[in-house]
Motif scaffolding. Structure first.
Motif, short mmCIF file in Angstrom:
data_model
loop_
_atom_site.label_atom_id
_atom_site.label_comp_id
_atom_site.label_asym_id
_atom_site.label_seq_id
_atom_site.Cartn_x
_atom_site.Cartn_y
_atom_site.Cartn_z
N MET A 292 0.84 -1.20 0.00
CA MET A 292 0.00 0.00 0.00
C MET A 292 0.88 1.25 0.00
SD MET A 292 -1.52 -0.16 3.92
CE MET A 292 -2.52 1.31 3.70
N ASP A 293 0.34 2.31 -0.60
CA ASP A 293 1.02 3.59 -0.66
C ASP A 293 0.55 4.42 0.53
OD1 ASP A 293 2.19 6.02 -1.22
OD2 ASP A 293 1.42 6.17 -3.26
N PHE A 299 -2.80 8.57 1.01
CA PHE A 299 -3.37 8.09 2.27
C PHE A 299 -3.62 9.29 3.18
CE2 PHE A 299 -3.32 5.91 6.41
CZ PHE A 299 -4.08 4.77 6.13
N ARG A 329 1.65 -3.78 3.66
CA ARG A 329 0.54 -3.43 4.56
C ARG A 329 0.79 -3.97 5.96
NH1 ARG A 329 -5.17 -5.93 3.19
NH2 ARG A 329 -4.04 -7.79 3.87
#
Length: 691
Positions: A292-293, A299, A329
């Motif tokens: 995940m970014d 985010f 993650r």
């Protein structure tokens, strides 16, 4: 910081030696720090050091931070013609005003901290550090003068005023912050304690908090605590806040309503949130390949009380997009849970937000302009105003959150998941182990163990048939330094949150999240006082290379935030992945924290610019009987009020009996006896008791 954690596990003799070395180091650094820091910053760092080696008790430390900040602000304001002191309001002059302020601030801060940490868990270490600090600054700790011709006398008087006003504010400071006995109205749990080392729970009401029994229990900073939890801060429903107001002292300061109840109002939401907590637990592994970014560009930027953010399109300071920050993650979730828990050197959330504020102030791009406008303030003026506004909000956040914890007594995930899991599954009445209050079945996450699924090589291998299994983090590994647990199928009634097995969950109810309330309140104040929601430069970061609960992360993770609100939201999210809270605790806490922070800033600002003295007093009259009436009027805590009356508005007002009284709450009620005929009343306010 790791060294301190290790030394705390060594013998008392080694601990004492380490403490003295720490004090000596801080003493040697005092000269150089005082050149770079304001005197208020020096003493803020002292209280943070004291918090780190004391029992983590967020409401107590928030209260101490606020009262220290009030001392330092009042000592500074005593030499300012405009600012109104919070409790000490005399004005003084000095040939060298800057030196006088430094001295007055130091004596006020020293006296307050010496009082508050006299009986702390590491009182000797803290007392030695405070004494060393005074000596390094060139001040005599034994100078007890109250002569205000001396800045030391001003500081001593300020500390005395703050101490006296708050000594009996409901926190039970004189009883070491222990709650009242049950016979006196103290808290009593409706549930027998949950023994974390055994399967399941004996909770009689899963909607209410269940204390834990933890073998070898320690606090987050490794201080041994009682094996059976007691509600820390249960009395905070009655503690005197800064800006909060209510009409009924038996109710919370803010009431968002009851949390969802299993088998009652919000039953569906209760079940959904338990499932969501299990899902978060299933993500605590770096081995599932999910990336995940977590950059501010992808985010964060969520609406208040939600997790709907998709990030910020650009960095508003540079005008450029944020660079991607792609991580596993499972690494991010574990890092987030441990970082915002404050770890083995816990400052607790109120202290953590002081550290955030200090880092903001230290940033080379930061300008000390109140609200982001006007003149650049000197370091001391900026810091006393920053700490007063920030810590008044954090203290109010404790009052607001802990009043809800006491009033609604909400449970925590360990109790909820174990309770529902041991009952069975609630999805299929025709299937085995059905119970209406069991866990909902979710393929791949919550399943019933069958004969075929339990055989070697299958997903539920080794688990008992006809039990509910969940895919989750199975608990701390035997060797946390070199092993990580990943996630696997376990019996739901064995579930543990992502925490140390000697800590598990904090010793107070869940609803609402203290982390979320503190963090949003702190973020609101920082956004208001700096004039921007964005960190200086449009980004802040912290890199984590090692974990405490288990091995990891698999590679360093750099947490990043574009705004103070992004950071606050991540603090709330950390409690979900950490298994400490369900979503309603977090999201409700964020909304309450926002209001708390805004209210505290608006009131603090009125002290800074002196407008508090001109704020209106609102009064109402309530007839009690033919001879008496009650006059109620709004007040500011710490200011003085008296009631006056006249039979005719053409005649002068005269004082009612009693004279000036100091306000302890946000409203005051007086029941005068009426003379013949009618009366007109008015409330008169004064900054001092004599008017």
């Amino acid at each position: 910081m790791k060294t301190r954690f290790l030394m705390l596990n060594i013998s008392n003799g080694r601990l004492l030696l380490f403490s003295l070395v720490m004090c000596l180091c801080r003493c040697l650094q005092a000269g150089t720090e005082s050149l770079a820091w304001s005197m208020a910053r020096v003493w803020d760092e002292e209280i943070l050091a004291a918090i780190r080696i004391d029992l983590p008790h967020p409401p107590v430390h928030a209260r101490n931070l606020f009262h220290l900040s009030a001392c330092m602000y009042d000592a500074w304001a005593a030499y300012d013609p405009v600012a109104i002191g919070y409790l000490y309001r005399d004005k003084h002059t000095a040939a060298d005003k800057a030196a006088a302020r430094r001295e007055a601030v130091s004596y006020a801060a020293y006296r307050l901290l010496a009082e508050r940490y006299l009986f702390s868990r590491n009182a000797f270490t803290t007392a030695t550090a405070l004494d060393a600090r005074m000596a390094a600054l060139g001040y005599d700790k034994n100078n007890l003068t109250l002569d205000t011709a001396s800045p030391a006398g001003v500081g001593n008087r300020v500390a005395a005023a703050v101490s006296a006003f708050f000594l009996y504010d409901g926190a039970l400071q004189t009883q070491a912050y222990r709650d009242l006995l049950a016979s006196q109205g103290g808290y009593v749990s409706v549930n027998l304690p949950l023994i974390t080392g055994t399967r399941g729970t004996f909770a009689s009401d899963v909607n209410r908090w269940q204390p834990l029994v933890i073998t070898n229990a320690v606090s987050q900073n490794n201080i041994p605590v009682d094996a059976i939890q007691k509600f820390l801060g249960a009395q905070w429903l009655q503690v005197r806040p800064f800006s909060l107001a209510r009409s009924d002292s038996t109710l919370p300061w803010f009431d968002p309503g009851s949390p969802p109840r299993l088998g009652g109002a919000g039953d569906g939401q209760f079940r959904d949130e338990v499932v969501e907590t299990i899902r978060r637990s299933s993500e605590l592994t770096p081995d599932d390949g999910v990336m995940m970014d977590i950059s501010p560009g992808a985010f964060g930027n969520s609406d208040l009380g939600t997790n709907n953010g998709k990030g910020h399109s650009i960095n508003p300071i540079t005008g450029l997009p944020y660079a991607a920050n792609v991580v596993k993650r499972g690494d991010f979730a574990r890092v987030l849970a441990e970082y915002w828990a404050d770890g083995p050197n816990s400052e607790t959330p109120p202290g953590h937000w002081n550290s955030v504020a200090n880092a903001v102030t230290d940033h080379p791009l930061f300008s000390r302009q109140l609200g982001g406008q006007g003149a650049v303030l000197d370091k001391l003026e900026w810091d006393v105003k920053l700490y007063f506004a920030l810590n008044s909000a954090l203290h109010d956040a404790a009052c607001a959150a802990w009043s809800l914890k006491r009033y609604y007594d909400g449970g925590r995930p360990i109790e909820m998941i174990r309770f529902m899991g041991q009952l069975g599954q609630s999805s299929d009445p025709a299937a085995p182990i059905f119970h209406k209050n069991g866990l909902p079945l979710v393929p791949g996450l919550i399943e019933v163990v069958t004969v075929s699924s339990s055989v070697p090589g299958q997903r539920h291998a080794g688990l008992r048939v006809n039990t509910v299994a969940i895919l989750a983090w199975p608990g701390q590994p035997q060797n946390p330094t070199n092993q990580h647990s990943g996630v696997r199928w376990i019996v739901a009634a064995d579930w543990m949150p992502y925490q140390k097995k000697t800590f598990v969950t904090p010793a107070f109810p869940g609803y609402v999240s203290g982390h979320s309330t503190f963090s949003r309140a702190g973020a609101e104040v920082l956004a208001a006082i700096t004039g921007s929601p964005h960190f200086p430069g449009g980004i802040a970061s912290h890199t984590v290379s090692s974990l405490g609960f288990e091995e990891g992360p698999s590679s360093p993770v750099q947490l990043q935030w574009g705004t103070y609100f992004d950071a606050a939201d991540q603090a709330g999210l950390s409690r979900l992945w950490g298994g400490i809270h369900v979503p309603v605790d977090d999201l409700t806490g964020r909304r309450i924290g926002s209001q708390v922070g805004r209210n505290a800033w608006e009131l603090a600002r009125q002290y800074f610019d002196g407008s508090l003295a001109a704020s209106p007093v609102f009064a109402t009259i309530h007839v009690l009987d033919s001879m008496r009436c009650e006059v109620r009027f709004s007040t500011m805590r710490g200011l003085y009020y008296k009631l006056q009356s006249t039979p005719d508005l053409s005649q002068p007002f005269v004082d009612e009996p009693g004279g000036f009284m100091q306000a302890l709450d946000a409203q005051m009620s007086i029941s005068p006896v009426a003379d013949s005929g009618r009366k007109f009343f008015r409330a008169v306010r004064s900054l001092k008791p004599q008017g």
